[in-house]
Design a protein around this motif. Structure first.
Motif, PDB file in Angstrom:
ATOM      1  N   GLN A 146       0.825  -1.206   0.000  1.00  0.00           N
ATOM      2  CA  GLN A 146       0.000   0.000   0.000  1.00  0.00           C
ATOM      3  C   GLN A 146       0.864   1.263   0.000  1.00  0.00           C
ATOM      4  O   GLN A 146       0.537   2.232  -0.683  1.00  0.00           O
ATOM      5  N   ALA A 147       1.957   1.235   0.756  1.00  0.00           N
ATOM      6  CA  ALA A 147       2.839   2.409   0.793  1.00  0.00           C
ATOM      7  C   ALA A 147       3.420   2.684  -0.590  1.00  0.00           C
ATOM      8  O   ALA A 147       3.459   3.833  -1.040  1.00  0.00           O
ATOM      9  N   ARG A 148       3.858   1.632  -1.265  1.00  0.00           N
ATOM     10  CA  ARG A 148       4.402   1.812  -2.616  1.00  0.00           C
ATOM     11  C   ARG A 148       3.327   2.335  -3.569  1.00  0.00           C
ATOM     12  O   ARG A 148       3.585   3.246  -4.352  1.00  0.00           O
ATOM     13  N   GLU A 149       2.123   1.762  -3.501  1.00  0.00           N
ATOM     14  CA  GLU A 149       1.035   2.182  -4.396  1.00  0.00           C
ATOM     15  C   GLU A 149       0.632   3.631  -4.156  1.00  0.00           C
ATOM     16  O   GLU A 149       0.275   4.344  -5.092  1.00  0.00           O
ATOM     17  N   LYS A 150       0.658   4.071  -2.904  1.00  0.00           N
ATOM     18  CA  LYS A 150       0.217   5.418  -2.563  1.00  0.00           C
ATOM     19  C   LYS A 150       1.386   6.400  -2.466  1.00  0.00           C
ATOM     20  O   LYS A 150       1.200   7.553  -2.087  1.00  0.00           O
ATOM     21  N   ASN A 151       2.587   5.931  -2.791  1.00  0.00           N
ATOM     22  CA  ASN A 151       3.781   6.768  -2.736  1.00  0.00           C
ATOM     23  C   ASN A 151       4.013   7.342  -1.334  1.00  0.00           C
ATOM     24  O   ASN A 151       4.385   8.506  -1.177  1.00  0.00           O
ATOM     25  N   ILE A 152       3.756   6.519  -0.329  1.00  0.00           N
ATOM     26  CA  ILE A 152       3.971   6.901   1.062  1.00  0.00           C
ATOM     27  C   ILE A 152       5.413   6.554   1.419  1.00  0.00           C
ATOM     28  O   ILE A 152       5.861   5.430   1.171  1.00  0.00           O
ATOM     29  N   PRO A 153       6.142   7.501   1.985  1.00  0.00           N
ATOM     30  CA  PRO A 153       7.535   7.227   2.350  1.00  0.00           C
ATOM     31  C   PRO A 153       7.645   6.076   3.357  1.00  0.00           C
ATOM     32  O   PRO A 153       6.793   5.922   4.234  1.00  0.00           O
ATOM     33  N   ILE A 154       8.695   5.301   3.215  1.00  0.00           N
ATOM     34  CA  ILE A 154       8.970   4.181   4.114  1.00  0.00           C
ATOM     35  C   ILE A 154      10.306   4.436   4.791  1.00  0.00           C
ATOM     36  O   ILE A 154      11.300   4.708   4.117  1.00  0.00           O
ATOM     37  N   ILE A 155      10.310   4.356   6.110  1.00  0.00           N
ATOM     38  CA  ILE A 155      11.562   4.413   6.860  1.00  0.00           C
ATOM     39  C   ILE A 155      11.789   3.010   7.401  1.00  0.00           C
ATOM     40  O   ILE A 155      11.022   2.517   8.228  1.00  0.00           O
ATOM     41  N   ASN A 156      12.838   2.380   6.892  1.00  0.00           N
ATOM     42  CA  ASN A 156      13.171   1.024   7.315  1.00  0.00           C
ATOM     43  C   ASN A 156      14.156   1.117   8.474  1.00  0.00           C
ATOM     44  O   ASN A 156      15.282   1.592   8.310  1.00  0.00           O
ATOM     45  N   THR A 157      13.724   0.647   9.643  1.00  0.00           N
ATOM     46  CA  THR A 157      14.537   0.761  10.853  1.00  0.00           C
ATOM     47  C   THR A 157      15.537  -0.377  11.017  1.00  0.00           C
ATOM     48  O   THR A 157      16.250  -0.418  12.012  1.00  0.00           O
ATOM     49  N   SER A 158      15.612  -1.283  10.043  1.00  0.00           N
ATOM     50  CA  SER A 158      16.479  -2.458  10.158  1.00  0.00           C
ATOM     51  C   SER A 158      17.944  -2.108  10.339  1.00  0.00           C
ATOM     52  O   SER A 158      18.643  -2.720  11.145  1.00  0.00           O
ATOM     53  N   CYS A 159      18.423  -1.158   9.569  1.00  0.00           N
ATOM     54  CA  CYS A 159      19.857  -0.847   9.567  1.00  0.00           C
ATOM     55  C   CYS A 159      20.156   0.565  10.057  1.00  0.00           C
ATOM     56  O   CYS A 159      21.277   1.053   9.891  1.00  0.00           O
ATOM     57  N   LEU A 160      19.161   1.217  10.633  1.00  0.00           N
ATOM     58  CA  LEU A 160      19.357   2.571  11.136  1.00  0.00           C
ATOM     59  C   LEU A 160      19.334   2.559  12.658  1.00  0.00           C
ATOM     60  O   LEU A 160      18.586   1.789  13.269  1.00  0.00           O
ATOM     61  N   THR A 161      20.103   3.431  13.262  1.00  0.00           N
ATOM     62  CA  THR A 161      20.012   3.594  14.705  1.00  0.00           C
ATOM     63  C   THR A 161      18.767   4.430  15.011  1.00  0.00           C
ATOM     64  O   THR A 161      18.232   5.122  14.130  1.00  0.00           O
ATOM     65  N   LEU A 162      18.346   4.399  16.248  1.00  0.00           N
ATOM     66  CA  LEU A 162      17.214   5.223  16.671  1.00  0.00           C
ATOM     67  C   LEU A 162      17.512   6.697  16.414  1.00  0.00           C
ATOM     68  O   LEU A 162      16.646   7.424  15.905  1.00  0.00           O
ATOM     69  N   ASP A 163      18.711   7.130  16.716  1.00  0.00           N
ATOM     70  CA  ASP A 163      19.072   8.532  16.479  1.00  0.00           C
ATOM     71  C   ASP A 163      18.985   8.896  15.003  1.00  0.00           C
ATOM     72  O   ASP A 163      18.562   9.997  14.650  1.00  0.00           O
ATOM     73  N   GLU A 164      19.375   7.980  14.124  1.00  0.00           N
ATOM     74  CA  GLU A 164      19.285   8.240  12.686  1.00  0.00           C
ATOM     75  C   GLU A 164      17.825   8.364  12.237  1.00  0.00           C
ATOM     76  O   GLU A 164      17.496   9.255  11.446  1.00  0.00           O
ATOM     77  N   VAL A 165      16.961   7.506  12.744  1.00  0.00           N
ATOM     78  CA  VAL A 165      15.542   7.581  12.388  1.00  0.00           C
ATOM     79  C   VAL A 165      14.936   8.885  12.890  1.00  0.00           C
ATOM     80  O   VAL A 165      14.231   9.583  12.149  1.00  0.00           O
TER      81      VAL A 165
END
Length: 181
Positions: A146-165
């Motif tokens: 749905q995010a891709r279809e609606k062009n909603i930004p995705i923040i993937n927290t897998s490889c980011l620190t909390l501070d980076e997010v």
């Protein structure tokens, strides 16, 4: 609606992706007194059986809950510039509720992470093995699609620190969310 409504930033995503942790950190680092931080499940989460009993289906329960939150925000936070709310909600429920209650300035971000990381967070950090299900995995896939279809930004927290997010949201999302809708 003729009343003032704040800009609303929705952080949506499945259980275990980091939404609550992100909002808590945003609140902790906040220097803007006109920002409010909310958690959609702050009133507690009924059991699946209770949700179905109350609304007829999980989907309908989520829709009703989303509309109640938007109504509450428009009623109780009229003098607030920005409301940041996290929870699990279908994007069309958020969009419909915003239209219904006259919210024109809002943005939706999907908070996401890899399934194995989410699984580990749910099992080990949150001690909620009951959430590591095929249904939850399908929910994750649905939200991504749905995010891709609606062009909603995705923040993937897998490889980011909390501070980076938090930095991404503070420097890239919040400044532009005031003009979103």
């Amino acid at each position: 609606m003729l009343q003032n409504t704040p800009t609303i930033l929705f952080l949506s995503g499945a259980s275990g992706v980091g939404k609550t942790t992100i909002v808590a950190s945003l609140r902790e680092h906040n220097t803007n007194p006109s920002r409010v931080f909310l958690h959609a499940d702050s009133d507690g989460v009924p059991s699946l059986t209770e949700m179905i009993s109350q609304a007829g289906s999980l989907e309908r329960f989520q829709e009703i809950a989303t509309h109640k939150w938007i109504e509450k925000i428009t009623r109780e936070y009229q003098s607030t510039d920005t409301v940041i709310i996290e929870g699990q909600a279908r994007f069309n429920f958020i969009e419909d509720a915003c239209r219904k209650f006259g919210v024109t300035k809002y943005a939706i971000i999907l908070i996401d992470c890899d399934w194995e990381i989410m699984r580990d967070r749910l099992l080990n950090n949150r001690q909620q093995p009951e959430l590591v299900t095929h249904d939850m995995h399908n929910w994750v896939k649905f939200l991504r699609k749905q995010a891709r279809e609606k062009n909603i930004p995705i923040i993937n927290t897998s490889c980011l620190t909390l501070d980076e997010v938090v930095d991404i949201i503070q420097t890239k999302v919040l400044p532009i969310s005031a003009s979103a809708g």
